[in-house]
Write a protein that holds these residues in place. Structure first.
Motif, short mmCIF file in Angstrom:
data_model
loop_
_atom_site.label_atom_id
_atom_site.label_comp_id
_atom_site.label_asym_id
_atom_site.label_seq_id
_atom_site.Cartn_x
_atom_site.Cartn_y
_atom_site.Cartn_z
N ASN A 65 0.82 -1.19 0.00
CA ASN A 65 0.00 0.00 0.00
C ASN A 65 0.87 1.26 0.00
O ASN A 65 1.89 1.32 0.68
CB ASN A 65 -0.90 -0.04 1.24
N TYR A 66 0.42 2.27 -0.72
CA TYR A 66 1.12 3.54 -0.81
C TYR A 66 1.34 4.16 0.57
O TYR A 66 2.41 4.67 0.87
CB TYR A 66 0.32 4.49 -1.71
N ARG A 67 0.33 4.14 1.43
CA ARG A 67 0.43 4.73 2.78
C ARG A 67 1.48 4.00 3.61
O ARG A 67 2.14 4.60 4.45
CB ARG A 67 -0.93 4.71 3.50
N THR A 68 1.63 2.71 3.41
CA THR A 68 2.66 1.94 4.11
C THR A 68 4.04 2.47 3.74
O THR A 68 4.89 2.68 4.61
CB THR A 68 2.56 0.44 3.76
N TYR A 71 4.62 5.93 5.29
CA TYR A 71 4.88 5.80 6.73
C TYR A 71 6.35 5.45 6.98
O TYR A 71 7.04 6.08 7.78
CB TYR A 71 3.95 4.75 7.33
#
Length: 122
Positions: A65-68, A71
């Motif tokens: 995932n992009y958000r991972t 982060y």
């Protein structure tokens, strides 16, 4: 002699490394071996060493995932291990010069920790 709080030093906006090799080793043990996200951070570092990428490219390449990715990049950047080349949305990230020069320390830390995905001196 005044004792320095290493955690405050490493998480502050101004990254000051004292005795860089020793501090880098401790930092990598903490970031790679001391948390659940260590394997992902190692994969990101290894990938960025091969070639700079922006977060979207990294997410696609690592199939996460992009958000991972965002982060973990924020954590790595805050600790001086990666740098962002520019300010825009698609700006690529790359390995910091300090880590690139001391890559063997990361390899040794990964060996000590015994990451499942580690495949040698890549």
């Amino acid at each position: 002699m005044r004792r320095i709080n290493a955690y405050k030093l490493l998480t502050s906006n101004k990254l000051i490394m004292i005795g860089y090799d020793k501090d880098l080793r401790r930092l990598l043990i903490w970031l790679i071996g001391g948390s659940r996200g260590g394997l992902m951070r190692y994969k990101i570092l290894k990938t960025l060493r091969e070639r700079p990428m922006n977060p979207n490219q990294l997410a696609k390449y690592l199939n996460v995932n992009y958000r991972t990715v965002i982060y973990h990049l924020e954590i790595l950047e805050r600790n001086g291990l990666v740098t962002k080349a520019g300010d825009g949305y698609g700006a690529p990230y790359l390995i910091s010069d300090e880590l690139n020069d001391k890559w063997s320390i990361l390899i040794n830390v990964v060996r000590i920790i015994g990451l499942k995905d580690f495949k040698g001196d890549e």
